[in-house]
Design an enzyme around this catalytic site. Structure first.
Site, PDB file in Angstrom:
ATOM      1  N   CYS A 191      58.402  61.968  20.997  1.00 39.27           N
ATOM      2  CA  CYS A 191      57.272  61.949  20.049  1.00 39.27           C
ATOM      3  C   CYS A 191      57.108  63.257  19.272  1.00 39.27           C
ATOM      4  O   CYS A 191      56.887  63.254  18.060  1.00 39.27           O
ATOM      5  CB  CYS A 191      55.984  61.602  20.785  1.00 39.27           C
ATOM      6  SG  CYS A 191      55.844  62.338  22.412  1.00 39.27           S
ATOM      7  N   HIS A 248      49.590  64.472  18.672  1.00 40.82           N
ATOM      8  CA  HIS A 248      50.187  65.780  18.927  1.00 40.82           C
ATOM      9  C   HIS A 248      50.042  66.651  17.675  1.00 40.82           C
ATOM     10  O   HIS A 248      50.171  66.156  16.547  1.00 40.82           O
ATOM     11  CB  HIS A 248      51.688  65.648  19.220  1.00 40.82           C
ATOM     12  CG  HIS A 248      52.007  64.942  20.500  1.00 40.82           C
ATOM     13  ND1 HIS A 248      51.086  64.668  21.482  1.00 40.82           N
ATOM     14  CD2 HIS A 248      53.200  64.452  20.968  1.00 40.82           C
ATOM     15  CE1 HIS A 248      51.678  64.053  22.493  1.00 40.82           C
ATOM     16  NE2 HIS A 248      52.958  63.903  22.207  1.00 40.82           N
TER      17      HIS A 248
HETATM   18  N1  LIG Z   1      53.108  57.967  25.492  1.00 39.98           N
HETATM   19  C1  LIG Z   1      53.834  58.466  24.490  1.00 39.98           C
HETATM   20  O1  LIG Z   1      53.328  59.115  23.544  1.00 39.98           O
HETATM   21  C2  LIG Z   1      55.317  58.235  24.456  1.00 39.98           C
HETATM   22  C3  LIG Z   1      56.010  58.616  23.325  1.00 39.98           C
HETATM   23  C4  LIG Z   1      57.382  58.393  23.270  1.00 39.98           C
HETATM   24  C5  LIG Z   1      57.999  57.805  24.328  1.00 39.98           C
HETATM   25  N2  LIG Z   1      57.311  57.436  25.443  1.00 39.98           N
HETATM   26  C6  LIG Z   1      58.051  56.803  26.531  1.00 39.98           C
HETATM   27  O2  LIG Z   1      57.635  55.460  26.685  1.00 39.98           O
HETATM   28  C7  LIG Z   1      57.711  55.090  28.066  1.00 39.98           C
HETATM   29  C8  LIG Z   1      56.378  54.531  28.545  1.00 39.98           C
HETATM   30  O3  LIG Z   1      55.354  55.461  28.321  1.00 39.98           O
HETATM   31  P1  LIG Z   1      53.806  55.091  28.379  1.00 39.98           P
HETATM   32  O4  LIG Z   1      53.114  56.291  27.891  1.00 39.98           O
HETATM   33  O5  LIG Z   1      53.528  53.771  27.739  1.00 39.98           O
HETATM   34  O6  LIG Z   1      53.577  54.942  29.993  1.00 39.98           O
HETATM   35  P2  LIG Z   1      52.505  54.089  30.812  1.00 39.98           P
HETATM   36  O7  LIG Z   1      51.222  53.951  30.077  1.00 39.98           O
HETATM   37  O8  LIG Z   1      52.481  54.706  32.151  1.00 39.98           O
HETATM   38  O9  LIG Z   1      53.178  52.627  30.913  1.00 39.98           O
HETATM   39  C9  LIG Z   1      54.336  52.379  31.658  1.00 39.98           C
HETATM   40  C10 LIG Z   1      54.787  50.930  31.465  1.00 39.98           C
HETATM   41  O10 LIG Z   1      56.009  50.735  32.179  1.00 39.98           O
HETATM   42  C11 LIG Z   1      55.872  49.614  33.040  1.00 39.98           C
HETATM   43  N3  LIG Z   1      56.652  49.745  34.257  1.00 39.98           N
HETATM   44  C12 LIG Z   1      56.552  50.722  35.197  1.00 39.98           C
HETATM   45  N4  LIG Z   1      57.406  50.456  36.227  1.00 39.98           N
HETATM   46  C13 LIG Z   1      58.044  49.303  35.913  1.00 39.98           C
HETATM   47  C14 LIG Z   1      59.004  48.499  36.560  1.00 39.98           C
HETATM   48  N5  LIG Z   1      59.515  48.842  37.765  1.00 39.98           N
HETATM   49  N6  LIG Z   1      59.420  47.358  35.960  1.00 39.98           N
HETATM   50  C15 LIG Z   1      58.928  47.016  34.762  1.00 39.98           C
HETATM   51  N7  LIG Z   1      57.981  47.709  34.091  1.00 39.98           N
HETATM   52  C16 LIG Z   1      57.554  48.846  34.665  1.00 39.98           C
HETATM   53  C17 LIG Z   1      54.391  49.581  33.357  1.00 39.98           C
HETATM   54  O11 LIG Z   1      54.054  48.294  33.858  1.00 39.98           O
HETATM   55  P3  LIG Z   1      52.870  48.076  34.946  1.00 39.98           P
HETATM   56  O12 LIG Z   1      51.585  48.108  34.135  1.00 39.98           O
HETATM   57  O13 LIG Z   1      53.164  46.752  35.514  1.00 39.98           O
HETATM   58  O14 LIG Z   1      52.954  49.201  35.918  1.00 39.98           O
HETATM   59  C18 LIG Z   1      53.803  49.897  31.999  1.00 39.98           C
HETATM   60  O15 LIG Z   1      53.826  48.753  31.168  1.00 39.98           O
HETATM   61  C19 LIG Z   1      58.200  56.330  28.805  1.00 39.98           C
HETATM   62  O16 LIG Z   1      59.611  56.255  28.881  1.00 39.98           O
HETATM   63  C20 LIG Z   1      57.813  57.445  27.885  1.00 39.98           C
HETATM   64  O17 LIG Z   1      58.625  58.586  28.038  1.00 39.98           O
HETATM   65  C21 LIG Z   1      55.976  57.636  25.536  1.00 39.98           C
END
Ligand SMILES: NC(=O)c1ccc[n+]([C@@H]2O[C@H](COP(=O)([O-])OP(=O)(O)OC[C@H]3O[C@@H](n4cnc5c(N)ncnc54)[C@H](OP(=O)(O)O)[C@@H]3O)[C@@H](O)[C@H]2O)c1
Length: 333
Positions: free
Chosen positions: A129, A242
């Site tokens: 990001c 950010h």
């Molecule tokens: N947040 C940002 O600004 C941002 C920016 C760029 C990239 N990212 C990337 O995007 C990804 C997710 O980030 P987020 O911020 O959305 O995190 P988050 O809010 O913690 O969400 C995580 C997601 O992954 C799912 N998940 C976790 N364990 C799993 C499993 N074993 N099988 C299938 N699904 C699973 C969760 O499902 P449950 O609800 O069922 O646990 C939830 O839908 C990460 O790789 C992060 O680095 C995030």
């Protein structure tokens, strides 16, 4: 017009939720949508275009008939399931860091290197990001005179860590003004009313992995392997968006008026820079918006060809979901 079967892996997360919203708002030609998450969320109902859809557990068989799979469930899930999805015939657009530096996977920001999408072998990586918003602002300047060096300090929102971190900032903020007793779980220290110069893990060179992502990903996206870049990434008690203080040195001097004019015309950029009116980009105003906002445009008076910028963007949208959907739009256009 063709329509596509789309899967969202991590549909219940902070980025996954934004992906649903962005697909709806941009009217992406979705034929059918499959919402996937862990077994914890299986059966939960989410809406897409006002229709309730049950979340399914992610399994090896989740990708039959899927054309485009948007992944945002963390690096280990991507490493295991993205190749399975690609093998099943989907094009994967992956938000984790799993494939970003993989030579076989293009790393794409549509305003910067849209042509790289064509190089994919089933997996396209979405950059970090903090990298995305910086390169959107810098590419138009780099096109006038190559950037030799970037010095960047970031001020990154807790939503970059996901839903648990958003809850932790909210709860800790209440605790600070109440009795001071709080849980510290997501980060190594209290984040409310504090700053943490620590995003992702520390590496042997003393930088964090987040800081080195900014270095390596910027070089890959801009096709500038020699570009000198140094970053300090800081987590701040902001919910969304950010902010970045970016200092650049270009090969030739670019008049400030030219920098401003170029940024005003640049795709995905909006200049907010009116000092008399106290106008400059703010994270609370960038939340929910698509643009990378640029302000505080000024010369670095300590060197010959230096410019300072302040760049702010919604990390869940341009930093993740919007950029991923824009990549999908490139694929189907
Ligand atoms: N947040 C940002 O600004 C941002 C920016 C760029 C990239 N990212 C990337 O995007 C990804 C997710 O980030 P987020 O911020 O959305 O995190 P988050 O809010 O913690 O969400 C995580 C997601 O992954 C799912 N998940 C976790 N364990 C799993 C499993 N074993 N099988 C299938 N699904 C699973 C969760 O499902 P449950 O609800 O069922 O646990 C939830 O839908 C990460 O790789 C992060 O680095 C995030």
């Amino acid at each position: 017009m063709s329509e596509y079967n789309v899967a969202i892996v991590g549909a219940t997360g902070a980025v996954g939720e934004e992906m649903r919203r962005v697909l709806e708002q941009r009217d992406f030609p979705v034929k059918d949508i499959r919402l996937l998450a862990s077994e914890r969320s299986a059966g939960r109902r989410l809406t897409f275009k006002r229709v309730g859809i049950a979340v399914k557990e992610l399994t090896k068989d989740s990708f039959k008939g899927i054309d485009i799979a948007l992944f945002s469930a963390g690096g280990s899930i991507s490493k295991e399931f993205a190749p399975i999805a690609a093998e099943a015939g989907a094009v994967v657009i992956d938000n984790s860091s799993a494939f970003r530096m993989d030579k076989n996977a293009p790393l794409v920001v549509p305003e910067v290197n849209p042509e790289d999408v064509q190089e994919h072998n089933g997996i396209i990586a979405n950059p970090n990001c903090s990298t995305i918003q910086m390169v959107v602002a810098l590419k138009p300047i780099h096109d006038i005179s190559p950037i030799k060096r970037i010095v960047v300090s970031t001020y990154q929102a807790v939503s970059g860590t996901g839903k648990k971190a958003i809850d932790e900032l909210r709860e800790q903020s209440k605790a600070v003004v109440a009795d001071g007793r709080m849980n510290i779980e997501v980060y190594p220290h209290q984040i409310a009313f504090n700053l943490l110069p620590h995003i992702d893990v520390f590496l042997d060179n003393g930088y964090t992995k987040e800081e080195m992502k900014m270095v390596n990903e910027t070089r890959k996206i801009m096709h500038a392997p020699e570009m000198k870049i140094t970053a300090t990434c800081v987590r701040v008690p902001v919910f969304v968006s950010h902010s970045e203080a970016v200092n650049i040195e270009t090969e030739k001097k670019i008049p400030l008026s030219k920098v401003r004019e170029t940024l005003e015309k640049a795709p995905g950029v909006e200049v907010i820079d009116n000092l008399e009116e106290n106008l400059y980009p703010l994270p609370i105003e960038a939340e929910g918006q698509d643009e990378c906002y640029v302000g505080r445009i000024r010369e670095d008076e300590s060197i010959e060809n230096g410019i300072n910028l302040w760049v702010v963007s919604d990390n869940l949208r341009k930093g993740a979901a919007l950029n991923a959907v824009q990549i999908a739009e490139l694929l189907v256009s």
